[in-house]
Design a protein around this motif. Structure first.
Motif, PDB file in Angstrom:
ATOM      1  N   ALA A 114     -17.271  44.225 -16.792  1.00  0.00           N
ATOM      2  CA  ALA A 114     -16.579  45.498 -15.812  1.00  0.00           C
ATOM      3  C   ALA A 114     -17.364  46.504 -15.261  1.00  0.00           C
ATOM      4  N   LEU A 115     -19.115  46.163 -16.947  1.00  0.00           N
ATOM      5  CA  LEU A 115     -20.167  46.767 -17.781  1.00  0.00           C
ATOM      6  C   LEU A 115     -21.296  46.597 -15.857  1.00  0.00           C
ATOM      7  N   LEU A 116     -21.130  44.703 -16.595  1.00  0.00           N
ATOM      8  CA  LEU A 116     -22.530  44.577 -15.766  1.00  0.00           C
ATOM      9  C   LEU A 116     -22.279  45.041 -14.108  1.00  0.00           C
ATOM     10  N   GLY A 117     -21.200  44.742 -14.033  1.00  0.00           N
ATOM     11  CA  GLY A 117     -20.664  45.000 -12.097  1.00  0.00           C
ATOM     12  C   GLY A 117     -21.328  46.615 -11.843  1.00  0.00           C
ATOM     13  N   LEU A 163     -28.890  48.785  -7.574  1.00  0.00           N
ATOM     14  CA  LEU A 163     -29.239  47.914  -6.254  1.00  0.00           C
ATOM     15  C   LEU A 163     -28.989  48.782  -5.662  1.00  0.00           C
ATOM     16  N   GLY A 164     -27.859  49.815  -5.703  1.00  0.00           N
ATOM     17  CA  GLY A 164     -27.042  50.159  -5.062  1.00  0.00           C
ATOM     18  C   GLY A 164     -26.310  49.583  -3.452  1.00  0.00           C
ATOM     19  N   ARG A 188     -17.636  45.610  -7.093  1.00  0.00           N
ATOM     20  CA  ARG A 188     -16.667  46.230  -8.595  1.00  0.00           C
ATOM     21  C   ARG A 188     -15.402  44.896  -8.751  1.00  0.00           C
ATOM     22  N   VAL A 189     -14.602  45.576  -9.868  1.00  0.00           N
ATOM     23  CA  VAL A 189     -14.224  44.287 -10.278  1.00  0.00           C
ATOM     24  C   VAL A 189     -12.808  44.983 -10.631  1.00  0.00           C
ATOM     25  N   GLY A 190     -11.831  43.782  -9.772  1.00  0.00           N
ATOM     26  CA  GLY A 190     -10.248  44.856  -9.608  1.00  0.00           C
ATOM     27  C   GLY A 190      -9.864  43.986 -11.032  1.00  0.00           C
ATOM     28  N   ALA A 191      -8.531  44.881 -10.639  1.00  0.00           N
ATOM     29  CA  ALA A 191      -6.722  43.612 -11.689  1.00  0.00           C
ATOM     30  C   ALA A 191      -7.496  42.219 -11.134  1.00  0.00           C
ATOM     31  N   THR A 230     -16.800  34.511 -13.707  1.00  0.00           N
ATOM     32  CA  THR A 230     -16.092  34.060 -12.994  1.00  0.00           C
ATOM     33  C   THR A 230     -15.678  35.522 -12.214  1.00  0.00           C
ATOM     34  N   THR A 231     -15.617  35.974 -13.607  1.00  0.00           N
ATOM     35  CA  THR A 231     -15.487  37.380 -12.943  1.00  0.00           C
ATOM     36  C   THR A 231     -16.261  38.270 -11.883  1.00  0.00           C
ATOM     37  N   LEU A 232     -17.077  38.473 -12.623  1.00  0.00           N
ATOM     38  CA  LEU A 232     -17.949  38.760 -11.209  1.00  0.00           C
ATOM     39  C   LEU A 232     -18.343  37.622 -10.084  1.00  0.00           C
ATOM     40  N   PHE A 233     -18.321  36.579 -10.143  1.00  0.00           N
ATOM     41  CA  PHE A 233     -18.344  35.758  -8.969  1.00  0.00           C
ATOM     42  C   PHE A 233     -17.242  36.699  -7.582  1.00  0.00           C
TER      43      PHE A 233
END
Length: 392
Positions: free
Chosen positions: A324-327, A334-335, A352-355, A33-36
């Motif tokens: 957060a680490l995967l992001g 991948l740049g 970018r994983v935001g608040a 969910t966070t990455l999506f």
């Protein structure tokens, strides 16, 4: 009388394997969910943040983007002196004539993508003042030089400062790299507009013109002045509105991502429910003893819900850290992630994983805990002491 908080927490510690499995299920949902959500918010930020609120984009009437527009030199010469156009420190009109082409660039890791190459004049840096050179220098006109956005630099062959970049009929020396506040301009290459027109053999030199509105000027009056001019059939619109329309092409992608997140959440809720049902079944004697000691149904229900929410919060904490680490890893390896824009070019989005993404994942994790824990908790609360002890 309610059970003390340490009771459900001690139960979680006593059944470590089951607890860890449930935490892992919730954590996986939180990661997805966070990455999506981060991907969607990053894409929206890239597309919607493009364009200055004081800029107007002038295109030929009927053109949906500047890649399908044509605008003659005479029109540009007239537009730059219209009332309401701002002027720079040397009293020059802040009007940027621009031409876009969309050649294929070869990725360093293989494959190729359409990239937007924008022909501009030096005044473009004053009209697009969110564009900032962060490495090297601005290109010299008529010198075969180029500057590249940070989303492009290093993603394609020949796009690092000092490289020779090949596209069209020529070779361009990359002399600078620029940021643009995370907007889609960072996915572009900028060169001299006249050189680009010659290279592309375009008989009409410009795709469009960007006009910076003067302080206190009437934007609507300038728009009407452009639209009503009978000589060239042009239309003007706010630049931010233009890019917001381009972002609408990503709506289908947003819906797909939201659908996937909901499906993952439903699956995790079923997993948590099954785990807690098993816990109720295994603890019948314990529940019967508690009821016999005088603890109410509400106390039993509350205790199991606290247990479920504690598991959900632990799953959120683990999942958020992993996401957060995967992001960061994905963005660095991948740049950036390439998405096709409405202009058929590639927008490079930095994940970018935001608040806000974490708040969304937290809400889903708590919902999983509540929904997954309520029915087993309700079943435990309904057990009669004699029945629970007899069936244990």
């Amino acid at each position: 009388m309610f059970l003390p908080l340490r009771y459900p927490l001690a139960n979680l510690a006593a059944r470590r394997t089951r607890t860890l499995l449930t935490v892992a299920v919730v954590a996986l949902v939180v990661v997805a969910t966070t990455l999506f959500s981060g991907l969607v918010s990053s894409l929206k930020r890239t597309l919607v943040s493009t364009g200055h609120p004081r800029n107007l984009i002038v295109l030929r009437k009927g053109s949906t983007n500047d890649g399908s527009s044509l605008l003659p030199l005479e029109a540009f010469q007239a537009l730059r002196y219209f009332d309401g156009v701002a002027r720079g420190p040397e009293d020059e009109p802040l009007a940027s004539p621009e031409l876009v082409v969309q050649p294929f660039f070869h990725r360093e890791g293989g494959g190729r993508e359409n990239v937007l190459v924008r022909g501009v004049e030096p005044v473009a840096l004053r009209v697009h003042d969110e564009v900032e050179l962060v490495e090297g220098r601005m290109f010299e006109p008529s010198s075969g030089e180029a500057i590249v956005g940070s989303g492009v630099a290093g993603r394609y062959v020949g796009t690092r400062v000092g490289d020779e970049l090949r596209f069209g009929r020529g070779t361009w020396k990359v002399v600078g790299r620029f940021d643009a506040g995370g907007s889609s301009f960072e996915s572009e290459v900028w060169v001299d507009v006249r050189e680009l027109a010659n290279d592309a053999k375009r008989p009409v030199p410009y795709s469009g013109v960007r006009l910076r509105l003067a302080d206190g000027a009437d934007r609507d009056a300038l728009v009407r002045r452009v639209d009503d001019d009978p000589r060239w059939a042009l239309e003007a619109r706010p630049e931010s509105e233009y890019y917001a329309e381009q972002a609408e092409s990503a709506n289908v992608f947003y819906l797909i991502v939201i659908g996937l997140a909901v499906l993952a959440g439903v699956g995790a809720a079923f997993g948590a429910t099954n785990t807690l049902y098993a816990a109720v079944q295994a603890r019948r004697a314990e529940i019967g003893t508690l009821r016999a000691l005088g603890f109410s149904r509400l106390a039993i229900l509350t205790s199991f819900l606290v247990e479920a929410l504690a598991v959900a919060l632990a799953g959120f904490a683990v999942g958020a850290a992993v996401a957060a680490l995967l992001g960061r890893v994905v963005s660095q390896l991948l740049g950036g992630i390439g998405f096709g824009a409405a202009t058929f070019t590639t927008n490079v989005v930095q994940l970018r994983v935001g608040a806000g993404d974490l708040v969304t994942a937290l809400g889903l994790a708590l919902a999983i805990g509540l929904v997954g824990g309520f029915f087993p908790a309700s079943r435990a609360a309904r057990l009669r002491p004699v029945e629970a002890l007899r069936k244990a």
